[in-house]
Design a protein around this motif. Structure first.
Motif, PDB file in Angstrom:
ATOM      1  N   HIS A  45       0.838  -1.201   0.000  1.00 54.11           N
ATOM      2  CA  HIS A  45       0.000   0.000   0.000  1.00 54.11           C
ATOM      3  C   HIS A  45       0.875   1.254   0.000  1.00 54.11           C
ATOM      4  O   HIS A  45       1.895   1.318   0.704  1.00 54.11           O
ATOM      5  CB  HIS A  45      -0.880   0.050   1.254  1.00 54.11           C
ATOM      6  N   THR A  46       0.439   2.259  -0.737  1.00 53.24           N
ATOM      7  CA  THR A  46       1.095   3.566  -0.681  1.00 53.24           C
ATOM      8  C   THR A  46       0.545   4.333   0.523  1.00 53.24           C
ATOM      9  O   THR A  46      -0.488   3.971   1.099  1.00 53.24           O
ATOM     10  CB  THR A  46       0.807   4.362  -1.956  1.00 53.24           C
ATOM     11  N   ASP A  47       1.206   5.415   0.867  1.00 55.43           N
ATOM     12  CA  ASP A  47       0.704   6.238   1.966  1.00 55.43           C
ATOM     13  C   ASP A  47      -0.677   6.808   1.647  1.00 55.43           C
ATOM     14  O   ASP A  47      -1.500   6.998   2.544  1.00 55.43           O
ATOM     15  CB  ASP A  47       1.681   7.386   2.258  1.00 55.43           C
ATOM     16  N   TRP A  70      -3.060   4.030   2.561  1.00 52.76           N
ATOM     17  CA  TRP A  70      -3.190   3.902   4.013  1.00 52.76           C
ATOM     18  C   TRP A  70      -4.016   5.065   4.564  1.00 52.76           C
ATOM     19  O   TRP A  70      -4.891   4.874   5.429  1.00 52.76           O
ATOM     20  CB  TRP A  70      -1.813   3.899   4.677  1.00 52.76           C
ATOM     21  N   ALA A  71      -3.776   6.284   4.070  1.00 58.09           N
ATOM     22  CA  ALA A  71      -4.511   7.450   4.555  1.00 58.09           C
ATOM     23  C   ALA A  71      -5.997   7.351   4.204  1.00 58.09           C
ATOM     24  O   ALA A  71      -6.870   7.703   5.006  1.00 58.09           O
ATOM     25  CB  ALA A  71      -3.911   8.723   3.962  1.00 58.09           C
ATOM     26  N   HIS A 129       4.338  -1.385   7.322  1.00 57.62           N
ATOM     27  CA  HIS A 129       4.748  -0.149   6.639  1.00 57.62           C
ATOM     28  C   HIS A 129       6.257  -0.062   6.543  1.00 57.62           C
ATOM     29  O   HIS A 129       6.987  -0.466   7.456  1.00 57.62           O
ATOM     30  CB  HIS A 129       4.191   1.078   7.380  1.00 57.62           C
ATOM     31  N   GLN A 140       8.195   2.297   6.963  1.00 58.94           N
ATOM     32  CA  GLN A 140       8.874   3.079   8.008  1.00 58.94           C
ATOM     33  C   GLN A 140       9.300   2.194   9.180  1.00 58.94           C
ATOM     34  O   GLN A 140      10.092   2.621  10.015  1.00 58.94           O
ATOM     35  CB  GLN A 140       7.968   4.212   8.501  1.00 58.94           C
ATOM     36  N   VAL A 150       2.739   5.543  12.180  1.00 58.71           N
ATOM     37  CA  VAL A 150       3.379   5.951  10.929  1.00 58.71           C
ATOM     38  C   VAL A 150       2.984   7.386  10.585  1.00 58.71           C
ATOM     39  O   VAL A 150       1.821   7.778  10.709  1.00 58.71           O
ATOM     40  CB  VAL A 150       2.967   5.004   9.782  1.00 58.71           C
ATOM     41  N   LEU A 181       2.133   9.350   7.789  1.00 55.06           N
ATOM     42  CA  LEU A 181       1.739   9.151   6.403  1.00 55.06           C
ATOM     43  C   LEU A 181       1.979  10.408   5.572  1.00 55.06           C
ATOM     44  O   LEU A 181       1.657  11.519   5.999  1.00 55.06           O
ATOM     45  CB  LEU A 181       0.264   8.750   6.336  1.00 55.06           C
ATOM     46  N   ARG A 182       2.546  10.209   4.390  1.00 56.03           N
ATOM     47  CA  ARG A 182       2.813  11.319   3.467  1.00 56.03           C
ATOM     48  C   ARG A 182       2.181  10.991   2.117  1.00 56.03           C
ATOM     49  O   ARG A 182       2.881  10.667   1.151  1.00 56.03           O
ATOM     50  CB  ARG A 182       4.318  11.533   3.323  1.00 56.03           C
ATOM     51  N   PRO A 183       0.858  11.072   2.027  1.00 58.35           N
ATOM     52  CA  PRO A 183       0.174  10.680   0.790  1.00 58.35           C
ATOM     53  C   PRO A 183       0.489  11.619  -0.366  1.00 58.35           C
ATOM     54  O   PRO A 183       0.609  12.839  -0.187  1.00 58.35           O
ATOM     55  CB  PRO A 183      -1.310  10.753   1.172  1.00 58.35           C
ATOM     56  N   ASP A 211       0.519   8.666  -6.387  1.00 62.25           N
ATOM     57  CA  ASP A 211       0.568   7.255  -6.008  1.00 62.25           C
ATOM     58  C   ASP A 211      -0.631   6.485  -6.556  1.00 62.25           C
ATOM     59  O   ASP A 211      -0.544   5.294  -6.828  1.00 62.25           O
ATOM     60  CB  ASP A 211       0.605   7.108  -4.482  1.00 62.25           C
TER      61      ASP A 211
END
Length: 297
Positions: A197-199, A202-203, A244, A246, A253, A255-257, A261
């Motif tokens: 999953h990308t951030d 996840w967000a 994740h 990180q 975490v 998250l930096r969406p 992505d």
């Protein structure tokens, strides 16, 4: 020259495979004897909702959508009595070494059930041998931008085809086609707690599906020290597992969406999940690779 006994679609219920199914429903590509969806038991609710919609569309065109399954990937991973099919979890070694665990989950929970269903429909279930020349075509939703993931089948009774490559369609062409026909909300297909999953994903999960997010957070904590079975057997992980990259607990975490992505990341279909060569080197692991019993047959 031999001809295929049947023609199937590997249906991941993501953008590309959904586009292929809709193309077949509309008669723009040859129809399928069945669309086979391999259910890991841990897809997001949006995927199951979309799958039911696809089932209705396909049924009207005489294409059965068949669900196959070899277990619930989440429950099995946490069951001390069940063999752990390693996921591509991010690892942190005892001395801070970073790595990634082996990926066996795609083979066990997606590819093997599809192969078993194909064999069954060909009339030669395992352990019977499939006669020479008897094979099914398997249409796979790989688009031009993912051409490097287009590979031949590793068994003689399946021959992969890539209709989107023949059409020269990219992922955005599939998205535009689905949008044109009222399926703009087609989700990306991947397990709820997929480490790929990308951030942004996840967000989105955290914001739009609190229950799913809590489930992923709980799973992340539960697999921290390896598989339940290995721990019970006295072989705990030499290090830690994380969902994740990180390598901190999921609910901690940062998250930096990024909007990009959403376009850059393919779904985790049976034949489009990121190839092992694209992963980071293996980190500490408490599992061993299992050879696919159908490999080369």
């Amino acid at each position: 020259m031999t001809h295929p006994v049947a023609r199937f679609l590997s249906l991941g219920a993501g953008i590309q495979s959904s586009a292929l199914l809709l193309l077949a429903v509309q008669g723009r590509i040859p129809t399928f004897d069945a669309a086979i969806f391999s259910d890991t038991g841990w897809e997001p609710a949006t995927v199951y909702t979309h799958l039911r919609r696809l089932e209705r569309l396909a049924s009207a065109a005489g294409i059965p959508v068949v669900r196959v399954c070899s277990g619930n990937i989440r429950d099995d991973a946490l069951d001390p009595q069940h063999r752990f099919a390693s996921m591509p979890l991010f690892t942190l070694g005892p001395n801070g070494e970073e790595g990634m665990a082996r990926r066996q989950c795609t083979s066990e929970y997606k590819i093997r059930p599809i192969k078993a269903e194909v064999r069954r429909r060909l009339g030669h279930p395992h352990p019977m041998r499939v006669p020479t020349g008897v094979y099914a075509q398997m249409a796979i939703g790989i688009s031009v931008d993912e051409v490097h993931r287009a590979r031949d089948a590793d068994v003689a009774y399946m021959r992969n085809t890539f209709p989107l490559l023949d059409l020269q369609w990219r992922r955005e062409d599939c998205s535009a086609f689905l949008t044109e026909h009222g399926l703009a909300d087609t989700p990306r297909s991947a397990c709820l707690g997929c480490p790929f999953h990308t951030d942004l994903e996840w967000a989105r999960l955290r914001a739009e599906d609190p229950t799913g997010w809590a489930d992923a957070v709980a799973f992340d904590a539960a697999i921290r020290h390896g598989s339940a079975r290995a721990t019970v057997d006295g072989h705990p992980l030499r290090g830690q597992f994380f969902l994740h990259r990180q390598r901190v607990p999921l609910d901690q975490v940062m998250l930096r969406p990024r909007a990009v992505d959403q376009q850059d990341t393919p779904g985790c279909g049976p034949w489009s999940c990121p190839h092992p060569a694209e992963q980071a080197p293996d980190g500490p692991s408490d599992t061993a690779t299992d050879q696919d019993p159908d490999y080369g047959r």
